[in-house]
Motif scaffolding. Structure first.
Motif, mmCIF file in Angstrom:
data_model
loop_
_atom_site.group_PDB
_atom_site.id
_atom_site.type_symbol
_atom_site.label_atom_id
_atom_site.label_comp_id
_atom_site.label_asym_id
_atom_site.label_seq_id
_atom_site.Cartn_x
_atom_site.Cartn_y
_atom_site.Cartn_z
ATOM 1 N N TRP A 1 9.614 18.033 -5.292
ATOM 2 C CA TRP A 1 8.720 17.435 -4.303
ATOM 3 C C TRP A 1 8.159 16.108 -4.797
ATOM 4 O O TRP A 1 7.859 15.213 -3.995
ATOM 5 N N ARG A 2 8.028 15.963 -6.125
ATOM 6 C CA ARG A 2 7.533 14.691 -6.665
ATOM 7 C C ARG A 2 8.556 13.571 -6.434
ATOM 8 O O ARG A 2 8.186 12.426 -6.136
ATOM 9 N N TRP A 3 9.833 13.917 -6.559
ATOM 10 C CA TRP A 3 10.870 12.934 -6.257
ATOM 11 C C TRP A 3 10.870 12.587 -4.771
ATOM 12 O O TRP A 3 11.091 11.442 -4.384
ATOM 13 N N MET A 4 10.613 13.605 -3.927
ATOM 14 C CA MET A 4 10.597 13.358 -2.481
ATOM 15 C C MET A 4 9.546 12.320 -2.100
ATOM 16 O O MET A 4 9.823 11.361 -1.385
ATOM 17 N N VAL A 5 8.323 12.513 -2.580
ATOM 18 C CA VAL A 5 7.259 11.573 -2.203
ATOM 19 C C VAL A 5 7.407 10.251 -2.946
ATOM 20 O O VAL A 5 7.089 9.180 -2.416
ATOM 21 N N LEU B 1 0.831 -1.206 0.000
ATOM 22 C CA LEU B 1 0.000 0.000 0.000
ATOM 23 C C LEU B 1 0.866 1.257 0.000
ATOM 24 O O LEU B 1 0.547 2.245 -0.671
ATOM 25 N N PHE B 2 1.961 1.200 0.746
ATOM 26 C CA PHE B 2 2.832 2.374 0.827
ATOM 27 C C PHE B 2 3.463 2.676 -0.532
ATOM 28 O O PHE B 2 3.535 3.845 -0.936
ATOM 29 N N VAL B 3 3.914 1.651 -1.228
ATOM 30 C CA VAL B 3 4.505 1.847 -2.556
ATOM 31 C C VAL B 3 3.479 2.468 -3.500
ATOM 32 O O VAL B 3 3.760 3.446 -4.215
ATOM 33 N N PHE B 4 2.263 1.926 -3.494
ATOM 34 C CA PHE B 4 1.209 2.431 -4.380
ATOM 35 C C PHE B 4 0.867 3.875 -4.041
ATOM 36 O O PHE B 4 0.749 4.734 -4.929
ATOM 37 N N GLY B 5 0.703 4.174 -2.752
ATOM 38 C CA GLY B 5 0.361 5.535 -2.336
ATOM 39 C C GLY B 5 1.435 6.544 -2.682
ATOM 40 O O GLY B 5 1.133 7.680 -3.072
ATOM 41 N N ALA B 6 2.702 6.156 -2.542
ATOM 42 C CA ALA B 6 3.805 7.061 -2.879
ATOM 43 C C ALA B 6 3.795 7.408 -4.365
ATOM 44 O O ALA B 6 4.025 8.564 -4.755
ATOM 45 N N LEU B 7 3.509 6.416 -5.193
ATOM 46 C CA LEU B 7 3.475 6.661 -6.640
ATOM 47 C C LEU B 7 2.288 7.532 -7.028
ATOM 48 O O LEU B 7 2.397 8.387 -7.918
ATOM 49 N N VAL B 8 1.147 7.320 -6.381
ATOM 50 C CA VAL B 8 -0.026 8.163 -6.649
ATOM 51 C C VAL B 8 0.294 9.619 -6.334
ATOM 52 O O VAL B 8 -0.048 10.534 -7.103
ATOM 53 N N GLN B 9 0.971 9.873 -5.219
ATOM 54 C CA GLN B 9 1.347 11.245 -4.864
ATOM 55 C C GLN B 9 2.292 11.848 -5.894
ATOM 56 O O GLN B 9 2.134 13.008 -6.295
ATOM 57 N N PHE C 1 2.614 11.364 -8.978
ATOM 58 C CA PHE C 1 2.012 11.674 -10.280
ATOM 59 C C PHE C 1 0.719 12.482 -10.149
ATOM 60 O O PHE C 1 -0.084 12.526 -11.087
ATOM 61 N N SER C 2 0.525 13.125 -8.989
ATOM 62 C CA SER C 2 -0.679 13.926 -8.779
ATOM 63 C C SER C 2 -0.493 15.338 -9.355
ATOM 64 O O SER C 2 0.564 15.948 -9.200
ATOM 65 N N TYR C 3 -1.559 15.836 -9.982
ATOM 66 C CA TYR C 3 -1.566 17.204 -10.492
ATOM 67 C C TYR C 3 -2.749 18.007 -9.966
ATOM 68 O O TYR C 3 -2.917 19.167 -10.317
ATOM 69 N N LYS C 4 -3.567 17.386 -9.150
ATOM 70 C CA LYS C 4 -4.690 18.038 -8.512
ATOM 71 C C LYS C 4 -4.600 17.811 -7.006
ATOM 72 O O LYS C 4 -4.004 16.830 -6.546
ATOM 73 N N VAL C 5 -5.215 18.705 -6.249
ATOM 74 C CA VAL C 5 -5.217 18.554 -4.798
ATOM 75 C C VAL C 5 -5.871 17.240 -4.393
ATOM 76 O O VAL C 5 -5.390 16.525 -3.508
ATOM 77 N N TRP C 6 -6.974 16.881 -5.072
ATOM 78 C CA TRP C 6 -7.667 15.639 -4.714
ATOM 79 C C TRP C 6 -6.793 14.419 -4.967
ATOM 80 O O TRP C 6 -6.890 13.416 -4.250
ATOM 81 N N GLY D 1 -3.505 9.961 -2.622
ATOM 82 C CA GLY D 1 -2.229 9.306 -2.348
ATOM 83 C C GLY D 1 -1.887 9.305 -0.875
ATOM 84 O O GLY D 1 -1.435 8.289 -0.328
ATOM 85 N N ARG D 2 -2.147 10.441 -0.204
ATOM 86 C CA ARG D 2 -1.891 10.511 1.231
ATOM 87 C C ARG D 2 -2.797 9.563 2.010
ATOM 88 O O ARG D 2 -2.402 9.017 3.036
ATOM 89 N N SER D 3 -4.010 9.372 1.536
ATOM 90 C CA SER D 3 -4.949 8.470 2.213
ATOM 91 C C SER D 3 -4.479 7.024 2.121
ATOM 92 O O SER D 3 -4.558 6.264 3.092
#
Length: 530
Positions: free
Chosen positions: A200-204, A117-125, A127-132, A137-139
């Protein structure tokens, strides 16, 4: 919740033990539960160091680096609070669910699930371009952290020898704090020497690497011996204990540990049957009923939930989530680097706790360290009384430098230094005690309710974390929100710590050096505080 694997334990399979060991111990009802002396083996130390999955430092550095990368606008305080608090909310949801899964499937599979789950969530963050998208990803990461924060200390505690249990659980916290330091270093590098809108995308995204490595590493790790005993696999539990100790010990002593765990679990089941009379066996309500109605279990739950709630309501994670934002508003030229000093302090004093927690004891460390937390918080409140933080006025930007009422740059700088020093004092005291000891919660519970009780205590932690994460930044930016001032906010945290110290003194017993079975006996007829 009653585990479906309890039946094999009651009808113990004799062929699980060798004939010599069985004949020597089958008639001895006073078999010692005490673990043989010895140091933990290399494999458990490596596991513990790899077990820290946490990105608190990542989100703090990220919040001041996103700029207009999400939804083509700057984040306001509500955006930052939601992005931060949704992690805690889903961690809260995941904690009790993961406790049920850990009882039925074992501790190790739940850690593996949290890694994925952590790997998936990190990747979602990343590649995010919207606040939602960032919130989503944080959820997902929150669900992963919620499961891992509960089951990893439980896994370590059930594998560790009593003399080293506190140290090994603290090693898990140490790996978490080291991750925060690394996150701030990465954030500083991207902020000062790269494009922050991409950095920041690399960070997350890089946050997925530790989880992926741990997932691979765990494939070669065993299940805990106490869960194996509960599942009727006593011979396998013996092998794990022998490997965990990492030294040549008498096999009969190892067998005595296993049989002591068996006997303790049978007694727990017998007592629980009396306490939960009328509740259908196998019902999901039975575990809850046993946890609440059996006095020693209820006392353990109160202590564990109290410590976990105190760990959050003392305000520490507020600083870790928003430290870079705070130092930006205080006028520090490189806020991420300033936050790094706080994270480094946290790591350094967590390392110190590693050597003190089993030597001094859990109770005494808390009684000694919490007063210094109070001093740090009250000094922060004093420093903020000289500082006027900016409102979110123009363009929704809350990151403008703070000023003093007199408008003097020197006075503002002095106040900011006082705040920084006081926060570091607070963080150092927190790291030695309250940052680690609540996660030793699993040692308070008997095996039959250990997973459920630890899960509920962890849920308490994340409930408080959610409340703090959602409200802290709006409380600071008081010009717009018209709520509490920073001085009152930090002063309130200080008062909470004072109340917490009294609670620790009244109800938290010393558990250092005792086996898990011996710890539960402390709460049999009271709080176990001498």
């Amino acid at each position: 919740m009653e585990n479906s694997a309890e039946a094999p334990l009651i009808s113990h399979r004799d062929d699980d033990l060798d004939d010599e060991s069985h004949s020597e111990f089958e008639d001895n009802e006073d078999v010692s539960v005490e673990w043989p002396a010895g140091r933990p083996g290399l494999f458990i130390s490596l596991l513990t160091l790899s077990a820290g999955i946490n990105d608190t430092g990542v989100i703090s550095a990220t919040l001041v680096s996103i700029g207009k990368s999400l939804s083509d606008r700057s984040l306001n305080s509500l955006d930052k609070s939601i992005i931060t608090s949704c992690t805690s909310l889903f961690a809260l949801i995941a904690s009790p669910i993961s406790s049920v899964l850990a009882d039925h499937f074992g501790r190790k599979p739940v850690i593996l699930l949290s890694d994925l789950l952590f790997v998936f969530g990190a990747l979602v963050q990343a590649f995010s371009y919207k606040v939602w998208g960032m919130v989503l990803g944080r959820s997902i990461v929150g669900a992963a952290v919620g499961a891992a924060s509960f089951v990893t200390p439980l896994y370590i505690a059930e594998l560790a020898p009593p003399a080293h249990r506190g140290r090994l659980v603290t090693m898990n916290s140490m790996s978490v704090t080291l991750g925060q330091v690394v996150a701030y270093v990465i954030g500083w590098i991207f902020a000062e020497h790269g494009d922050p809108s991409i950095g920041w995308r690399w960070m997350v995204g890089l946050g997925a690497l530790p989880a992926a490595l741990q997932c691979i590493f765990l494939l070669f790790m065993p299940e805990t011996p106490r869960w194996l005993v509960k599942a009727g696999k006593s011979m396998e539990a013996q092998r794990i204990i022998e490997k965990t100790l990492g030294s040549d010990v008498n096999k009969h002593l190892i067998v005595s540990v296993v049989k002591g765990i068996e006997r303790e679990l049978r007694e727990e089941q017998g007592n629980a049957a009396l306490a939960t009379d009328g509740v259908k066996s196998g019902s999901w309500l039975k575990g809850w009923d046993e946890l609440i109605r059996v006095p020693k279990n209820r006392r353990a739950l109160i202590i564990a939930c109290f410590l976990q709630g105190l760990q959050q309501f003392c305000g520490f994670n507020s600083l870790m989530y928003f430290s870079a934002t705070i130092f930006t508003m205080l006028g520090f030229s490189i806020p991420t680097l300033t936050s790094l000093t706080v994270a480094a302090t946290n790591f350094a004093f967590t390392v110190l706790a590693l050597f003190l927690v089993d030597r001094i004891g859990r109770r005494r460390i808390l009684l000694y360290s919490v007063p210094f937390m109070v001093v740090g918080l009250f000094l922060s409140a004093f420093g903020f009384s000289f500082v006027k933080l900016p409102s979110e006025g123009t363009n929704g930007n809350s990151s403008m430098p703070a000023t003093t009422d007199s408008g003097s740059p020197t006075s503002s700088q002095n106040a900011a230094v006082v705040i920084l020093v006081s926060i570091m004092t607070y963080v150092a005291s927190y790291a030695i005690g309250l940052g680690n000891i609540p996660w030793m919660q699993s040692e308070l519970f008997p095996l039959s309710v250990r997973s459920l009780g630890s899960g509920l205590a962890t849920a308490t932690n994340w409930t408080a974390n959610f409340i703090i994460g959602l409200t802290f930044l709006p409380l600071l930016i008081y010009d717009r929100m018209d709520l509490l001032t920073p001085s009152v906010t930090f002063g309130l945290y200080g008062l909470i710590c004072v109340v917490g110290w009294v609670g620790i003194w009244r109800i938290y017993p010393e558990t250092a050096g005792l086996s898990l079975e011996e710890v539960t006996c402390l709460l049999e007829n009271g709080w176990g505080v001498e």
